[in-house]
Design an enzyme around this catalytic site. Structure first.
Site, mmCIF file in Angstrom:
data_model
loop_
_atom_site.group_PDB
_atom_site.id
_atom_site.type_symbol
_atom_site.label_atom_id
_atom_site.label_comp_id
_atom_site.label_asym_id
_atom_site.label_seq_id
_atom_site.Cartn_x
_atom_site.Cartn_y
_atom_site.Cartn_z
ATOM 1 C CB SER A 234 97.174 104.303 0.128
ATOM 2 O OG SER A 234 97.916 103.981 -1.029
ATOM 3 C CE LYS B 133 88.823 101.216 -5.630
ATOM 4 N NZ LYS B 133 90.037 101.167 -6.497
ATOM 5 C CE LYS C 102 92.760 106.154 -10.163
ATOM 6 N NZ LYS C 102 92.811 104.946 -9.325
ATOM 7 C CG ASP D 247 95.287 103.449 -11.581
ATOM 8 O OD1 ASP D 247 94.575 102.943 -10.712
ATOM 9 O OD2 ASP D 247 95.051 103.311 -12.801
ATOM 10 C CD GLN E 244 90.346 105.329 -5.440
ATOM 11 O OE1 GLN E 244 90.575 105.147 -6.630
ATOM 12 N NE2 GLN E 244 90.848 104.541 -4.505
HETATM 13 P P1 NDP Z 1 100.282 98.530 -14.125
HETATM 14 O O1 NDP Z 1 100.608 99.675 -14.977
HETATM 15 O O2 NDP Z 1 101.278 98.062 -13.128
HETATM 16 O O3 NDP Z 1 99.857 97.271 -14.998
HETATM 17 C C1 NDP Z 1 98.799 97.325 -15.885
HETATM 18 C C2 NDP Z 1 98.707 96.014 -16.627
HETATM 19 O O4 NDP Z 1 97.502 95.991 -17.380
HETATM 20 C C3 NDP Z 1 99.829 95.816 -17.620
HETATM 21 O O5 NDP Z 1 100.077 94.451 -17.785
HETATM 22 C C4 NDP Z 1 99.238 96.433 -18.879
HETATM 23 O O6 NDP Z 1 99.831 95.968 -20.076
HETATM 24 C C5 NDP Z 1 97.801 96.006 -18.779
HETATM 25 N N1 NDP Z 1 96.964 97.004 -19.468
HETATM 26 C C6 NDP Z 1 96.884 98.329 -19.199
HETATM 27 N N2 NDP Z 1 96.045 98.944 -20.037
HETATM 28 C C7 NDP Z 1 95.593 97.997 -20.844
HETATM 29 C C8 NDP Z 1 94.701 98.007 -21.925
HETATM 30 N N3 NDP Z 1 94.112 99.144 -22.346
HETATM 31 N N4 NDP Z 1 94.439 96.826 -22.531
HETATM 32 C C9 NDP Z 1 95.033 95.691 -22.089
HETATM 33 N N5 NDP Z 1 95.899 95.626 -21.076
HETATM 34 C C10 NDP Z 1 96.174 96.757 -20.477
HETATM 35 O O7 NDP Z 1 98.907 98.930 -13.389
HETATM 36 P P2 NDP Z 1 98.261 98.327 -12.064
HETATM 37 O O8 NDP Z 1 98.569 96.891 -11.939
HETATM 38 O O9 NDP Z 1 98.592 99.235 -10.953
HETATM 39 O O10 NDP Z 1 96.701 98.527 -12.365
HETATM 40 C C11 NDP Z 1 95.915 97.526 -12.996
HETATM 41 C C12 NDP Z 1 94.448 97.763 -12.700
HETATM 42 O O11 NDP Z 1 94.220 97.733 -11.289
HETATM 43 C C13 NDP Z 1 93.891 99.123 -13.152
HETATM 44 O O12 NDP Z 1 92.540 98.972 -13.496
HETATM 45 C C14 NDP Z 1 93.996 99.974 -11.888
HETATM 46 O O13 NDP Z 1 93.106 101.064 -11.919
HETATM 47 C C15 NDP Z 1 93.601 98.943 -10.851
HETATM 48 N N6 NDP Z 1 94.008 99.199 -9.472
HETATM 49 C C16 NDP Z 1 95.304 99.448 -9.142
HETATM 50 C C17 NDP Z 1 95.666 99.650 -7.823
HETATM 51 C C18 NDP Z 1 97.082 99.839 -7.411
HETATM 52 O O14 NDP Z 1 97.326 99.916 -6.197
HETATM 53 N N7 NDP Z 1 98.049 99.889 -8.303
HETATM 54 C C19 NDP Z 1 94.654 99.672 -6.769
HETATM 55 C C20 NDP Z 1 93.320 99.319 -7.206
HETATM 56 C C21 NDP Z 1 93.030 99.125 -8.518
HETATM 57 P P3 NDP Z 1 100.911 96.876 -20.846
HETATM 58 O O15 NDP Z 1 102.159 96.765 -20.040
HETATM 59 O O16 NDP Z 1 101.001 96.289 -22.199
HETATM 60 O O17 NDP Z 1 100.356 98.276 -20.872
HETATM 61 O O1 2IT Z 2 92.365 102.430 -7.787
HETATM 62 C C1 2IT Z 2 92.958 102.495 -6.705
HETATM 63 O O2 2IT Z 2 92.399 102.255 -5.640
HETATM 64 C C2 2IT Z 2 94.387 102.850 -6.716
HETATM 65 N N1 2IT Z 2 94.956 103.023 -7.789
HETATM 66 C C3 2IT Z 2 95.128 103.040 -5.429
HETATM 67 C C4 2IT Z 2 94.881 104.403 -4.864
HETATM 68 C C5 2IT Z 2 95.698 104.780 -3.666
HETATM 69 O O3 2IT Z 2 95.563 105.944 -3.258
HETATM 70 O O4 2IT Z 2 96.455 103.972 -3.123
#
Ligand code: NDP
Ligand code: 2IT
Length: 460
Positions: A392, A128, A140, A180, A125
């Site tokens: 954010s 990034k 985080k 997250d 982070q």
């Molecule tokens: P969500 O909780 O909304 O969705 C996560 C998705 O990934 C779900 O479909 C979940 O399936 C699947 N998943 C989670 N863990 C696993 C696992 N161990 N194996 C397989 N599938 C898995 O999370 P986000 O969409 O917010 O986050 C997804 C990724 O993006 C993460 O790596 C996060 O750190 C990253 N990220 C998120 C940001 C944000 O703004 N939200 C910003 C930047 C990066 P299930 O429902 O079955 O658990």
């Molecule tokens: O991994 C990421 O960059 C996030 N989950 C978003 C963090 C934030 O502060 O919006």
């Protein structure tokens, strides 16, 4: 000329030795933390050209300083389940680096959360957030709490207990968490409510990803997925390619995946597959995003349910099989290390042209090697998924100004930020001798800003 080359080799070797030495210290200091080691290794290796060119960073012990968090907080999260039984989870917040702004980064609720996961995410982070050009440091947090199968009231009780402790350590100018994995609008709402109650004040800027009615920013929900596609679009454009007419596979079906699917589709792509942690769906005509949104965002069901409404689609148990589907563009948007070396080789054999990392560290180090060696256009997570945290920071700015921009204004700023991250990464890669390597470029561009500002502020 020969002497010059020899000197350069000497400097290069000194940089390699430095990086290796500090990496060994990091491993010794954080035993068994494989994800953290992996994130550190990727960044450290990318920085060798910087140290070879500018030994001042080695003299300032910058890697030793940047790889040790300013603060790592762990705490007990006690709560009572619906049966009246007390439960205990572990809470974390790493406040990694505040050189360029308050700590900023999401909270993850998932049973796999431990110190290694939090430290890897917090470390990434830093770089990034620097790349976004916004004034935000790296942090985080999260918990090993599993939201799956919990009732609404259990989610609220856990989340309030989590915030009761976390509130002592955060604030709009100190540390600003967001969502997250496992933390979305519902959890942010409960956490904001509890923080407000404890502080006795409506400090909107303490959390981001808030509901629009109480200080949230339009387009924050969409930002990570949209931003990933904007970044990949730039990368494709440089090679005369585009999303239009391409076949795309997106892993996951959460926040990042859903809005990556939406934007890729808007740009003319056909997204044929997505997944959750149990399995994936494949719809050769393109998946129906309205169904995925309702199943995941509203009903909180499994992706397998998709095929009962769309019998033309296929559901396959096990999530890693998704990478066997032939595609032009792969967008891993689920979780860390979801693409290993074998998955990467299969993607390459099937003709993948570009990979854009929406998730954090979704490709293993070996998988990245496979992509780079095979000239696959590769958009690394730190750069490609920075749109979420960038918006954010825009949410924080709106909260400070006590006004709200329109969706179009925020989306236009997001687009501009992603284009700039792409340009800066390309430029840094070229300047340091690795043209076209966005892993090296993004890591160097993110690092330089943080390192220079750490030095400017003295040894603290
Ligand atoms: P969500 O909780 O909304 O969705 C996560 C998705 O990934 C779900 O479909 C979940 O399936 C699947 N998943 C989670 N863990 C696993 C696992 N161990 N194996 C397989 N599938 C898995 O999370 P986000 O969409 O917010 O986050 C997804 C990724 O993006 C993460 O790596 C996060 O750190 C990253 N990220 C998120 C940001 C944000 O703004 N939200 C910003 C930047 C990066 P299930 O429902 O079955 O658990
Ligand atoms: O991994 C990421 O960059 C996030 N989950 C978003 C963090 C934030 O502060 O919006």
């Amino acid at each position: 000329m020969a002497i010059l080359t020899e000197v350069k080799q000497k400097e290069w070797q000194a940089a390699v030795n430095y990086v290796t030495e500090v990496y060994e210290t990091v491993k010794k200091r954080n035993p068994g933390e494989s994800e953290f080691h992996q994130a550190v290794k990727e960044i450290f290796d990318s920085l060798v050209p910087v140290f070879a060119k500018h030994p001042k960073y080695m003299e300032q012990s910058i890697l030793e300083r940047i790889s040790e968090p300013e603060r790592m907080i762990t705490f007990r999260v006690p709560w009572v389940d619906d049966q009246g039984k007390p439960q205990v989870n572990r809470g974390f917040r790493v406040q990694f680096n505040s050189a360029i702004g308050p700590y900023k980064g999401g909270l993850r609720f998932h049973p796999s959360v431990n110190a290694s996961i939090i430290r890897f995410l917090g470390f990434e982070q830093i770089f990034k957030n620097s790349l976004t050009g916004q004034p935000i440091g790296g942090g985080k947090g999260g918990s090993d709490f599993d939201p799956k199968g919990k009732s609404e009231s259990e989610i609220m009780k856990f989340t309030q207990s989590f915030m009761t402790e976390l509130a002592k350590h955060i604030g709009p100018d100190l540390d600003v968490p967001a969502g997250d994995i496992g933390v979305g609008a519902r959890e942010i709402g409960y956490m904001f409510g509890q923080y407000k109650r404890l502080r006795g004040a409506h400090e909107a800027g303490v959390l981001t990803g808030k509901g629009i009615g109480y200080g949230g920013s339009l387009a924050r929900t969409e930002a990570t997925g949209f931003g990933t596609v904007y970044f990949v679009e730039e990368m494709l454009k440089d090679q005369g390619l585009s999303f239009n007419g391409s076949t795309v596979v997106v892993s996951g079906s959460g926040n990042v995946s859903i809005y990556a699917i939406q934007k890729a589709t808007q740009l003319g792509a056909k997204v044929v597959a997505c997944s959750d942690s149990n399995g994936y769906i494949y719809d050769k005509n393109g998946i129906n995003l309205d169904t995925v949104k309702r199943l995941k965002e509203v009903e909180r069901k499994r992706i397998s349910e998709y095929v009962t409404e769309h019998p033309e689609a296929r559901y396959v148990e096990g999530c890693s099989g998704i990478w066997t589907i032939p595609c032009d563009i792969a967008l891993p948007c689920a979780t860390q290390n979801e693409i290993n070396e074998i998955n990467a080789k299969v993607l390459v054999a099937n003709g993948v042209k570009a990979v854009g990392e929406g998730a954090n560290m979704p490709s293993s180090l070996e998988a990245i090697e496979v992509f780079l060696n095979n000239k696959v256009l590769f958009a690394p997570a730190k750069a490609a998924n920075a749109g979420g945290v960038a918006v954010s920071a825009l949410e924080m700015a709106q909260n400070s100004m006590r006004l709200a921009w329109t969706f179009e204004e925020v989306d236009a700023k997001l687009h501009e930020i992603m284009v700039n991250i792409y340009k800066n990464s390309v430029k840094a890669a070229e300047e340091y001798g690795f043209p076209g390597n966005l892993v090296v470029g993004a890591n160097i561009a993110g690092f330089l800003k943080v390192a220079d500002n750490m030095i400017a502020q003295g040894v603290v």
